[in-house]
Design a protein around this motif. Sequence first.
Motif, PDB file in Angstrom:
ATOM      1  N   GLU A  41       0.833  -1.208   0.000  1.00 35.39           N
ATOM      2  CA  GLU A  41       0.000   0.000   0.000  1.00 35.39           C
ATOM      3  C   GLU A  41       0.871   1.262   0.000  1.00 35.39           C
ATOM      4  N   LEU A  42       1.897   1.285   0.852  1.00 35.52           N
ATOM      5  CA  LEU A  42       2.811   2.430   0.895  1.00 35.52           C
ATOM      6  C   LEU A  42       3.540   2.618  -0.435  1.00 35.52           C
ATOM      7  N   ARG A  44       2.505   1.641  -3.447  1.00 33.96           N
ATOM      8  CA  ARG A  44       1.556   2.149  -4.449  1.00 33.96           C
ATOM      9  C   ARG A  44       1.359   3.663  -4.289  1.00 33.96           C
ATOM     10  N   GLU A  45       1.249   4.111  -3.048  1.00 30.96           N
ATOM     11  CA  GLU A  45       1.085   5.548  -2.803  1.00 30.96           C
ATOM     12  C   GLU A  45       2.308   6.327  -3.300  1.00 30.96           C
ATOM     13  N   TYR A  48       2.375   6.305  -7.105  1.00 30.89           N
ATOM     14  CA  TYR A  48       1.313   7.155  -7.630  1.00 30.89           C
ATOM     15  C   TYR A  48       1.760   8.623  -7.616  1.00 30.89           C
ATOM     16  N   VAL A  49       2.390   9.045  -6.534  1.00 24.45           N
ATOM     17  CA  VAL A  49       2.860  10.424  -6.406  1.00 24.45           C
ATOM     18  C   VAL A  49       4.027  10.694  -7.357  1.00 24.45           C
ATOM     19  N   ARG A  82       2.469   3.197 -12.780  1.00 26.99           N
ATOM     20  CA  ARG A  82       1.269   4.019 -12.665  1.00 26.99           C
ATOM     21  C   ARG A  82       0.774   4.289 -14.081  1.00 26.99           C
ATOM     22  N   GLY A  88      -5.829   7.000  -8.592  1.00 28.39           N
ATOM     23  CA  GLY A  88      -5.376   6.874  -7.217  1.00 28.39           C
ATOM     24  C   GLY A  88      -4.367   5.757  -7.086  1.00 28.39           C
ATOM     25  N   PRO A  89      -3.818   5.592  -5.887  1.00 23.62           N
ATOM     26  CA  PRO A  89      -2.800   4.564  -5.652  1.00 23.62           C
ATOM     27  C   PRO A  89      -3.254   3.147  -5.998  1.00 23.62           C
ATOM     28  N   ASP A  90      -4.532   2.859  -5.864  1.00 26.92           N
ATOM     29  CA  ASP A  90      -5.012   1.510  -6.179  1.00 26.92           C
ATOM     30  C   ASP A  90      -4.850   1.155  -7.651  1.00 26.92           C
TER      31      ASP A  90
END
Length: 137
Positions: A41-42, A44-45, A48-49, A82, A88-90
């Motif tokens: 999860e971290l 992916r975030e 994404y950024v 991405r 979003g990150p997902d």
Amino acid sequence: MLFLFNDVVFELGDVSSLLRDGSIPLPVSQFETLTPAHLTELLREAVYVDPNMAHTKFERTRYFCALISYRAPGANAILAVRPQGAEGPDDVGLRFANVPITTLAYLWRQQNHDVLTVDEINHEVWFRVTENLHSAH
């Protein structure tokens, strides 16, 4: 230890020492409790950024590589993408692999000679290890 993150091979040295040397912006107690799902999860975030984080945030990416190898033993390569239009990150796609050290050493050498290409990485890693790939959930 070598770790491939997208198109960059990172030399991690001793992962345990790297994670405990005080330079990672996370207390030891916190990364000890990170689950692979939370780490995913971290990651992916972060991707994404900044989808190009392996180049723009080298040290941060290196720590992610160390955490992945520490919390998900056997993983020594990741493809994090991405897609255009991601909301979003997902939407960030992740693929993990266990690549033979000889392949990583070859890619490391190519990178050090400034001749490593994305096509070569795809040919040497992602097209060859499809049977060992799995998506992050």
